[in-house]
Design a protein around this motif. Structure first.
Motif, short mmCIF file in Angstrom:
data_model
loop_
_atom_site.label_atom_id
_atom_site.label_comp_id
_atom_site.label_asym_id
_atom_site.label_seq_id
_atom_site.Cartn_x
_atom_site.Cartn_y
_atom_site.Cartn_z
N GLY A 154 1.67 -8.94 -3.35
CA GLY A 154 2.45 -7.73 -3.07
C GLY A 154 3.19 -7.23 -4.30
N LEU A 155 2.51 -7.24 -5.46
CA LEU A 155 3.13 -6.82 -6.71
C LEU A 155 2.60 -5.47 -7.16
N LEU A 156 3.49 -4.64 -7.63
CA LEU A 156 3.14 -3.39 -8.30
C LEU A 156 3.39 -3.61 -9.79
N ILE A 157 2.36 -3.42 -10.61
CA ILE A 157 2.44 -3.71 -12.04
C ILE A 157 2.37 -2.40 -12.80
N ALA A 158 3.45 -2.06 -13.50
CA ALA A 158 3.53 -0.80 -14.25
C ALA A 158 3.79 -1.11 -15.71
N ALA A 159 3.11 -0.39 -16.60
CA ALA A 159 3.19 -0.69 -18.03
C ALA A 159 3.27 0.58 -18.85
N LEU A 201 2.53 -4.12 4.29
CA LEU A 201 3.36 -3.20 3.53
C LEU A 201 3.13 -1.75 3.93
N LEU A 202 1.92 -1.45 4.39
CA LEU A 202 1.58 -0.07 4.75
C LEU A 202 2.29 0.39 6.01
N GLY A 203 2.52 -0.54 6.94
CA GLY A 203 3.19 -0.16 8.19
C GLY A 203 2.34 0.76 9.02
N HIS A 211 1.47 3.83 8.32
CA HIS A 211 0.80 4.89 7.55
C HIS A 211 -0.67 4.55 7.32
N GLU A 212 -1.45 5.60 7.08
CA GLU A 212 -2.88 5.41 6.89
C GLU A 212 -3.21 4.91 5.49
N THR A 213 -2.50 5.40 4.50
CA THR A 213 -2.69 4.91 3.14
C THR A 213 -1.44 5.21 2.33
N ALA A 214 -1.32 4.52 1.19
CA ALA A 214 -0.21 4.74 0.27
C ALA A 214 -0.76 4.82 -1.14
N LEU A 215 -0.32 5.84 -1.87
CA LEU A 215 -0.76 6.04 -3.25
C LEU A 215 0.46 5.99 -4.16
N PHE A 216 0.37 5.21 -5.25
CA PHE A 216 1.43 5.14 -6.24
C PHE A 216 1.02 5.97 -7.46
N SER A 217 1.99 6.62 -8.08
CA SER A 217 1.71 7.42 -9.29
C SER A 217 2.77 7.13 -10.33
N VAL A 218 2.35 7.13 -11.60
CA VAL A 218 3.27 6.97 -12.73
C VAL A 218 3.02 8.09 -13.73
N ALA A 219 4.04 8.36 -14.54
CA ALA A 219 3.94 9.47 -15.48
C ALA A 219 4.78 9.18 -16.71
N VAL A 220 4.67 10.09 -17.68
CA VAL A 220 5.43 9.96 -18.91
C VAL A 220 6.93 10.09 -18.66
N GLY A 232 -5.00 -8.56 1.74
CA GLY A 232 -3.79 -9.26 1.35
C GLY A 232 -2.60 -8.78 2.14
N ARG A 233 -1.52 -8.46 1.45
CA ARG A 233 -0.29 -7.98 2.10
C ARG A 233 -0.32 -6.48 2.32
N GLY A 234 -1.46 -5.83 2.01
CA GLY A 234 -1.54 -4.39 2.15
C GLY A 234 -1.20 -3.85 3.52
#
Length: 418
Positions: free
Chosen positions: A26-31, A362-364, A366-375, A357-359
């Motif tokens: 259940g990890l979100l990895i952002a770099a 964590l989703l509860g 909802h039908e799907t979850a999308l993560f987004s990152v930006a500058v 996995g834990r998806g």
């Protein structure tokens, strides 16, 4: 009407460029980072713990890994191994997480005195300077496994990295137009060939070993090792623009829902040159075995910057250079969700919450979850509510009811009808 607001999961102390989700932990990895310039902006990989709190998906910083003078621009994940593209190099990292047991009272008292912002788990023996674990009772370690230079152009830069289906190989592409394939975890080179004249923008490895590459030379090619199998032609059954050259921006393989052996390829086409009145960008779905185009749909006039496919192959996620985020149905290429300028600046990566996995937990609802990152250093959450549909038995019952009511009305209007 006001602009739709999206939940902000996390704000990093540096620009974010890459994103992956580990479903087992259940990890979100952002770099990301500020690079080698001495601006005071750090470079790092942040590991966030995803949790459901009071029915809402949240993320908290679990561990921060310092990458010194190199910003991570692209990521690939295979179990607990990360392949991080940093300048012209690929760095393999292995992360491990353990829950600590048997902490004595003195340790607990000491952690309380530090306050909630200073709590740390016990550091591993080989803890790197600058690395920090931010949750009490957790031991988190990140180990540098191997590093190799993957691009050799005049201004070398690795632009994309991905693992094969069994995580024994990884492929890299960059500004010199060459594909290089490496063994995991030794990073011994097993294949190298020139795929494009100019930069490789994206690549994808299929389960049958075929490799798809897209580049700045306006070509999309399918390879079996270093042999060209075919080139993609998205305009064969779609729109044609004689005065507007298009190039392929992204490519991703995806499963066919309810067809275990089925495979689709998805590509994004964008105008090669910026115009005052920009033409639309396009999404194309391809047969994963014949590589013939199945359908092509326009996906707006904002230039697409990144593409993701959900684990089941049901949804596509898109980010744009103007900061907007959208979710599409993979089968019909119909848009289900859209937030204009969610970030206000280029979206650098998007990733779906996996369905294993834990998806599901964590989703509860909802039908799907999308993560987004930006500058803009932010990680945002995009939730798609479940599309409710009536069960078949209820539809049949309604049909029977309508037939009975029609007969009764006709009987009352025409007594001799029956």
């Amino acid at each position: 009407m006001g602009r739709r607001r999206t939940p902000e999961l996390y704000r990093a102390p540096f620009p974010l460029y890459a994103l992956r989700v580990d479903p087992s932990a259940g990890l979100l990895i952002a770099a990301g980072g500020g690079g080698a310039a001495k601006t005071g902006i750090k470079n790092g990989v942040h590991f966030l713990q995803l949790e459901q709190i009071n029915g809402r998906l949240s993320a908290s910083l679990l561990h921060s890994h310092d990458t010194e003078t190199r910003a991570t621009m692209n990521l690939a994940l295979a179990g607990n191994i990360l392949a991080a593209g940093q300048d012209a190099h690929c760095q393999l990292l292995r992360f491990q997480i353990h829950q600590q047991k048997g902490k004595n009272k003195a340790e607990k008292a000491g952690s309380k005195e530090q306050g909630p912002r200073q709590r740390k788990g016990a550091a591993p023996a080989e803890k790197k300077s600058g690395d920090e674990t931010h949750q009490e009772g957790v031991e988190f370690s990140v180990e540098n496994l191997q590093e190799v230079q993957t691009d050799f152009s005049r201004d070398p830069l690795q632009k994309v990295v991905c693992f094969n289906h069994d995580n024994t190989l990884l492929a890299t592409g960059g500004t010199d137009g060459c594909v290089r394939v490496w063994k995991v975890p030794t990073l011994e080179k097993v294949l190298e060939f020139k795929a494009h004249e100019g930069e490789i923008e994206d690549l994808a490895l299929g389960p049958d070993g075929k490799l798809v590459t897209v580049g700045w030379d306006l070509k999309a090619s399918v390879w079996q090792k270093d042999q060209l199998v075919t080139q993609l032609h998205w305009q064969e059954n779609g729109p044609t623009f004689s005065n507007t050259p298009y190039r392929y921006q992204a490519c991703r393989f995806g499963q066919v829902p309810d067809q275990p052996a089925g495979l689709r390829l998805f590509t994004v086409q964008i105008p090669h040159k910026r115009l005052r009145q920009p033409p639309p960008c396009y999404l194309t779905a391809w047969d994963g075995s014949t590589f013939l185009p199945l359908r092509t749909r326009p996906c707006g006039h904002e230039v697409i910057s990144c593409l993701s496919v959900s684990e089941s192959g049901t949804f596509l996620g898109l980010g744009t250079v103007t900061g907007s985020v959208a979710i599409y149905i993979a089968f019909s290429l119909q848009r289900l969700y859209y937030v204009k300028e969610a970030h206000g600046i280029v979206v650098t990566d998007v990733a779906f919450l996996p369905e294993k996995g834990r998806g599901p937990e964590l989703l509860g609802s909802h039908e799907t979850a999308l993560f987004s990152v930006a500058v803009d250093s932010r990680c945002q959450l995009h939730l798609l509510p479940s599309r409710r549909s009536a069960p078949v038995w209820l539809l049949l019952l309604l049909c029977v009811g309508l037939i009975v009511m029609t007969i009764l009305l006709l009987q009352s209007a025409f007594p001799g009808f029956l």
